[in-house]
Design a protein around this motif. Structure first.
Motif, short mmCIF file in Angstrom:
data_model
loop_
_atom_site.label_atom_id
_atom_site.label_comp_id
_atom_site.label_asym_id
_atom_site.label_seq_id
_atom_site.Cartn_x
_atom_site.Cartn_y
_atom_site.Cartn_z
N SER A 262 0.97 -1.24 -0.21
CA SER A 262 0.25 -0.13 -0.19
C SER A 262 0.75 1.09 -0.11
O SER A 262 0.56 2.19 -0.62
CB SER A 262 -0.84 0.03 1.31
OG SER A 262 -1.54 1.27 1.37
N ALA A 269 -3.86 0.22 -1.76
CA ALA A 269 -4.76 -0.17 -0.80
C ALA A 269 -6.04 -0.37 -1.28
O ALA A 269 -6.69 -1.41 -0.92
CB ALA A 269 -4.89 1.03 0.23
N LEU A 312 -8.48 -2.54 5.21
CA LEU A 312 -8.56 -2.82 4.13
C LEU A 312 -9.99 -3.19 3.57
O LEU A 312 -10.55 -2.85 2.48
CB LEU A 312 -7.59 -3.96 3.58
CG LEU A 312 -6.41 -3.46 3.68
CD1 LEU A 312 -5.20 -4.57 3.25
CD2 LEU A 312 -6.02 -2.40 2.61
N ASP A 317 -6.80 3.07 4.02
CA ASP A 317 -5.39 2.76 4.14
C ASP A 317 -4.74 2.30 5.30
O ASP A 317 -4.97 3.02 6.23
CB ASP A 317 -4.68 4.14 3.43
CG ASP A 317 -3.25 3.81 2.80
OD1 ASP A 317 -2.61 2.85 3.27
OD2 ASP A 317 -3.14 4.27 1.74
#
Length: 680
Positions: A262, A269, A312, A317
């Motif tokens: 991410s 993400a 998630l 994020d």
């Protein structure tokens, strides 16, 4: 070092260098990766579908370019046009290696599908679901009563069932009037009873008396697998249980790898959120088919997950969870609608997410606490939820402490040379003969040991494919018990160990478990690198437990509970020989099965339990291992098998472990003769 591109397969973790132009299916076969193909690579059967990963994979030290695979060819274009490929999918027999690449093999493309062993445990649960059915007779409209149909339905619920101030979603208004008239103003209504945040709400309306039922889902969203139990909300019965691999594995096998993905990839993400929601919907479709029900009858769902999965799934994020102080966006319970999460069940279905405890101790640990109640225990109980990220609870009526420990995926077969996830053909039990020092084993799918008559016939459909987590633990512990492996974790030579199964493997030694190469099968071994992976995983697990014991001011616990699907298959004795858990009487080490899933089921079927766990979580004290000085000290000591300093007197009364050491040569020349010469 080879200049050919590196190909890494997930979830197996197997890797190798291959020449430019090598088909992915060929690379998979050469590495022993479980990738299906029926048509022999002609692009007809579509069994070999794979998903390439692009972007930065910090865990592997790899950046995958957009042109890492060959472009779509005519075979793939034709297949996509006629039968359709999911977005991002390629045919492994057609896509060829061009540059370094990470390849995910989805569950449906694996020959030996994973056995997701997260069954529903038998448990007495007080049935009090948040959504119930009510039969009502509604006053018909007339010219003297101009109120709307919804208002008269709400009045009926109030007068006949004392349900006050009931709300309704727009889709109820869109379908309600013809249903009322079809039922002759007699209808059955599904009502979510509300909570301190929400009013009671009409979920669905059936004409007349509806003699069917409604359903709820208890979902354990793990970093490796997603498991769900479909429950009848009127009887509490588990009508179906199923599980799938978490499709996020292609972004990283452990949680920090996904956080890194991410961080390193714009939109990473969002990619992982989309992947896990799609995986969830695929699971719900699968479980609906298995139970032969309409998914629109699923009106309630409870989710438990670790903090990274929590973020998630919610589309948050997880950046902040990748750095101290590991701040959660929220640690409170969440009350949502299914369409908030794009879940393909009833459009008004409610979703409850258990609270997280703090940092990396998530809602799955809260669910374990709800299932096992350490806060009401008279004796001191250590609860270990074994997984890619282990959650550990220690407590009694006095107090409960919690921490998480990053064990990584080694216990689940990843990063082990012959490791694999639990599937038919995987070695799950191991014994080593004390005289010959040769192994025998059992595989998933057969009750016979490998040296028993009929074994070959019993496994003819699967073969012997690798070693899963429980098999790895027993394998390493058996090697330690029988003097093939020393306490620091070195495999001795064939001469030192007296085992013909030991062979020289580069500068170290390895142990041969099974050789199926004569029949086209794999050669299954345990290498010294495998031992190191297991040492690191078990040291992390033990260190977390030992740190909580320090905080509690104790050197021993009264009992130990192994939770998690994997924990249910671990041999207590072998786990203690390995040093995964503290010294304790073996009869005081028990399995709770999938305790997180059980906690989710309790919260699904008993709405009062939701308030209970929210209060319990507020009382649990979180210990952050990352800032505790003694964690590293415990980790170093726990790297030995079973431990460099802890005496383990109870274990020693059961098993006598050899005291020899094989590090006679120093450096990397382990167990291979005299000392290395000093260089001049």
């Amino acid at each position: 070092m080879s200049s050919d591109p590196l190909v890494i397969f997930t979830p197996s973790g197997k890797r190798g260098h291959f020449a430019v132009g090598t088909p992915i299916l060929t690379a998979a076969r050469q590495l022993g990766v479980d990738l299906d193909s029926v048509c022999g690579g002609r692009g007809i059967c579509s069994k070999c579908q794979i998903t390439p990963g692009y972007g930065e994979f910090s865990k592997h030290g790899l950046t995958v370019a957009d042109d890492a695979l060959s472009p779509f060819n005519k075979v793939e274009e034709r297949y996509d046009e006629k039968r359709g490929l999911k977005p991002g999918r390629r045919l492994g027999c057609q896509a060829t290696v061009q540059r370094d690449v990470v390849i995910d093999v989805p569950a449906e493309s694996q020959v030996h599908k994973q056995v997701v062993r997260k069954r529903a445990e038998v448990r007495d649960i007080v049935l009090n679901p948040s959504t119930k059915l009510y039969y009502v007779e509604v006053a018909e409209p007339d010219m003297h009563d101009p109120s709307g149909d919804l208002e008269r339905l709400r009045s009926a619920l109030s007068a006949q069932w004392q349900l006050e101030d009931v709300a309704a979603d727009l889709h109820i208004l869109q379908t309600m009037q013809p249903v009322l008239r079809k039922g002759g103003w007699k209808v059955t209504v599904a009502v979510h009873l509300g909570d301190h945040e929400n009013k009671p709400r009409i979920m669905h309306v059936w004409p007349g008396f509806y003699d069917g039922t409604i359903y709820g889902l208890a979902v354990d969203l793990g970093s490796t697998t997603i498991a769900a139990h479909l429950c009848d909300l009127q009887t509490g019965e588990v009508v179906a249980s199923s599980g799938v691999m978490n499709p996020q594995i292609r972004f990283g096998e452990d949680l920090m790898s996904r956080v890194s993905y991410s961080m390193m990839n714009a939109g990473g993400a969002d990619e992982m959120t989309l992947a896990v929601r799609e995986g969830m919907n695929a699971l719900f479709t699968q479980i609906g088919i298995e139970a032969n029900i309409d998914k629109q009858l699923i009106v309630d769902a409870v989710f438990v997950c670790n903090p990274v999965m929590h973020h998630l799934l919610l589309g948050i994020d997880p950046f902040e969870l990748g750095q101290a102080p590991f701040a959660l966006a929220t640690s409170n319970a969440m009350r949502l609608r299914a369409d908030d999460l794009d879940l393909n069940i009833h459009p008004s279905a409610r979703v409850y997410m258990l609270p997280c405890i703090a940092g990396h101790v998530g809602a799955d640990a809260a669910a374990v606490a709800l299932s096992e109640h350490p806060d009401t225990s008279d004796d001191l109980v250590l609860i270990v939820d074994v997984g890619t990220n282990a959650e550990i609870l220690l407590g009694n009526r006095e107090k409960v402490l919690a921490c998480s420990s990053p064990t990584g995926p080694a216990f689940e077969g990843a990063q082990i040379s012959s490791g694999q996830r639990a599937a038919p053909g995987a070695i799950e039990r191991v014994e080593i003969d004390p005289e010959t020092k040769m192994p025998r084993f059992k595989v998933i799918g057969s009750d016979l040991w490998s040296d028993e008559d009929g074994f070959d016939a019993a496994i003819s459909g699967t073969g012997v494919t690798g070693i899963c987590g429980s098999g790895i633990i027993e394998m390493v512990a058996e090697m330690r018990i029988h003097g093939i492996l020393d306490a620091p974790g070195l495999i001795g030579t064939a001469e030192q160990t007296g085992s013909a199964a030991v062979f020289a493997d580069g500068r170290t030694n390895s142990y041969l478990v099974y050789d199926g190469s004569a029949k086209g099968g794999p050669k299954i071994t345990v290498t010294n690198r495998d031992i190191r992976e297991i040492q690191m995983a078990k040291a992390a697990l033990y260190s977390g437990a030992r740190l909580l014991m320090d905080k509690f001011g104790v050197d021993k616990v009264d009992r130990i509970v192994l939770a998690g699907a994997f924990g249910a298959h671990i041999s207590n004795k072998h786990a203690m020989v390995l040093g995964m858990i503290p010294d304790a009487p073996l009869d005081k080490v028990t399995s709770a099965g999938n305790a997180a899933g059980t906690g989710a089921r309790i919260a699904l079927l008993n709405a009062d339990a939701r308030a209970e766990i929210e209060e319990t979580v507020r009382q649990i004290h979180k210990v952050e291992t990352a800032i505790e000085p003694r964690f590293q000290e415990h980790f170093v000591n726990a790297s030995a098998i079973p431990n460099a300093v802890e005496p383990f007197p109870i274990l020693n009364s059961i098993v006598t472990l050899p005291e020899q050491t094989f590090n006679t040569g120093g450096g990397e020349a382990q167990g291979r003769g005299g000392r290395r010469r000093r260089r001049g």
